[in-house]
Design a protein around this motif. Sequence first.
Motif, PDB file in Angstrom:
ATOM      1  N   GLN A 170       0.843  -1.187   0.000  1.00 56.60           N
ATOM      2  CA  GLN A 170       0.000   0.000   0.000  1.00 56.60           C
ATOM      3  C   GLN A 170       0.883   1.243   0.000  1.00 56.60           C
ATOM      4  O   GLN A 170       1.904   1.294   0.688  1.00 56.60           O
ATOM      5  CB  GLN A 170      -0.936   0.016   1.206  1.00 56.60           C
ATOM      6  CG  GLN A 170      -2.120  -0.925   1.066  1.00 56.60           C
ATOM      7  CD  GLN A 170      -3.266  -0.554   1.987  1.00 56.60           C
ATOM      8  OE1 GLN A 170      -3.149  -0.682   3.194  1.00 56.60           O
ATOM      9  NE2 GLN A 170      -4.365  -0.102   1.418  1.00 56.60           N
ATOM     10  N   LEU A 171       0.481   2.235  -0.789  1.00 54.06           N
ATOM     11  CA  LEU A 171       1.203   3.492  -0.910  1.00 54.06           C
ATOM     12  C   LEU A 171       0.278   4.627  -0.492  1.00 54.06           C
ATOM     13  O   LEU A 171      -0.852   4.730  -0.977  1.00 54.06           O
ATOM     14  CB  LEU A 171       1.672   3.727  -2.349  1.00 54.06           C
ATOM     15  CG  LEU A 171       2.690   2.758  -2.951  1.00 54.06           C
ATOM     16  CD1 LEU A 171       2.036   1.462  -3.376  1.00 54.06           C
ATOM     17  CD2 LEU A 171       3.387   3.389  -4.139  1.00 54.06           C
ATOM     18  N   ILE A 172       0.773   5.475   0.398  1.00 49.98           N
ATOM     19  CA  ILE A 172       0.008   6.624   0.869  1.00 49.98           C
ATOM     20  C   ILE A 172       0.887   7.867   0.786  1.00 49.98           C
ATOM     21  O   ILE A 172       2.047   7.849   1.216  1.00 49.98           O
ATOM     22  CB  ILE A 172      -0.466   6.426   2.318  1.00 49.98           C
ATOM     23  CG1 ILE A 172      -1.458   5.273   2.409  1.00 49.98           C
ATOM     24  CG2 ILE A 172      -1.103   7.698   2.861  1.00 49.98           C
ATOM     25  CD1 ILE A 172      -1.982   5.027   3.806  1.00 49.98           C
ATOM     26  N   ASP A 173       0.336   8.935   0.236  1.00 48.39           N
ATOM     27  CA  ASP A 173       0.993  10.237   0.260  1.00 48.39           C
ATOM     28  C   ASP A 173       0.526  10.951   1.520  1.00 48.39           C
ATOM     29  O   ASP A 173      -0.610  11.417   1.599  1.00 48.39           O
ATOM     30  CB  ASP A 173       0.637  11.046  -0.991  1.00 48.39           C
ATOM     31  CG  ASP A 173       1.376  12.378  -1.050  1.00 48.39           C
ATOM     32  OD1 ASP A 173       2.036  12.747  -0.049  1.00 48.39           O
ATOM     33  OD2 ASP A 173       1.285  13.065  -2.084  1.00 48.39           O
ATOM     34  N   LEU A 174       1.390  11.012   2.533  1.00 52.57           N
ATOM     35  CA  LEU A 174       1.001  11.609   3.805  1.00 52.57           C
ATOM     36  C   LEU A 174       0.700  13.092   3.661  1.00 52.57           C
ATOM     37  O   LEU A 174      -0.093  13.655   4.414  1.00 52.57           O
ATOM     38  CB  LEU A 174       2.106  11.386   4.844  1.00 52.57           C
ATOM     39  CG  LEU A 174       2.409   9.927   5.192  1.00 52.57           C
ATOM     40  CD1 LEU A 174       3.550   9.848   6.193  1.00 52.57           C
ATOM     41  CD2 LEU A 174       1.173   9.231   5.751  1.00 52.57           C
ATOM     42  N   GLY A 175       1.319  13.746   2.704  1.00 50.76           N
ATOM     43  CA  GLY A 175       1.027  15.151   2.455  1.00 50.76           C
ATOM     44  C   GLY A 175      -0.404  15.356   2.009  1.00 50.76           C
ATOM     45  O   GLY A 175      -1.045  16.355   2.347  1.00 50.76           O
ATOM     46  N   GLY A 176      -0.947  14.406   1.256  1.00 46.89           N
ATOM     47  CA  GLY A 176      -2.324  14.488   0.803  1.00 46.89           C
ATOM     48  C   GLY A 176      -3.301  14.402   1.950  1.00 46.89           C
ATOM     49  O   GLY A 176      -4.330  15.088   1.966  1.00 46.89           O
TER      50      GLY A 176
END
Length: 351
Positions: A169-175
């Motif tokens: 799983q990939l998450i953009d924490l900035g988003g």
Amino acid sequence: MASSLGKGGKGILDLRFNQDQGCFVCCMEDGLRIYNVDPLVEKSHYGVNVVGSVSHCEMLHRTNLLAFSSGPPRPKYANNTVLVYDDHTKQFVLEFTFPAPVKAIRLRRDKLVVALRKQIHVFSFPEPAQRLMTLETRDNPLGLCELAPLMTAERQLLVFPGHKIGSIQLIDLGGFESSACSSSPITINAHQGELACIAVNPQGSMVATASNKGTLIRVWDVARKAQLVELRRGSDPATLYCINFSRDSEFLCCSSDKGTIHIFALKNTNLNRRSSFSKMSFLGNYVESQWALANFTVPPECACVCAFGSRSSVIAICLDGTFHKYVFTTDGNCNREAFDIFLDICEDDDF
């Protein structure tokens, strides 16, 4: 970067490079040591009376902040606690407690990520140190998770095992910060078997994965969620300990229990070797894979992690306390430049 290394004969419990691969931490039964890579110098030494036995540790680049958790045989703190130590003031400045033992710690200048066996916790860091989210994961005994370290990275990428076997799983924490939960996690089905290693390049644009079979490394384009290249470590199953990108993302290295450090080209994949049977398409994917540009060996009975040094060099540090530095060329030559016993090196006061 690395999976679990196990325990070394010298009392070493874990080894990990910092975010620019210029330093590494050595977690031990009797404390914690920090080393500079080039030149190889011990920079800090914390005894068992200060930190106890240390199971996991993460440096924040080359700053004075360290995050660590305790482990057997002589823990000074609970194994479900992460402590942040300020080497400048010689004081503990933050403490985080979790519902289960800590499996991994990752830092960037604005985030602290802690992996448990079935959860990932994300905090703002260092001030204010607030919990941003808790993510449920599949069983993750190795604590696999990686965080794009650079503040200038394309995205604040966090990668960890997905709920389906072999997926990430990939998450953009900035988003998540900018607009609540508008950035949904992206899932990539990377392998058929359980994951053994995950790596994120410094720019947050590529992810490398390997399964517990240990024969293939797949590199993924984060923006397109597509496979860029498939790299073959070997044909026999192996336990991969570590995958690492070079700082410019032009090369990748990996280590395994076979005792061979493999170096692959990513920017110019034509540099990688191909099978001599590559024209026989009926043989399938095996001959289509790309083999290492160069490699070198360390003692196979000893787990190690690897990273890139300066001037086309690769560093391997092992649980037996040995340090190996090899220089490679684009035509596949690989020569030893340095060997040392890092545990025998005394502390240098100039950091």
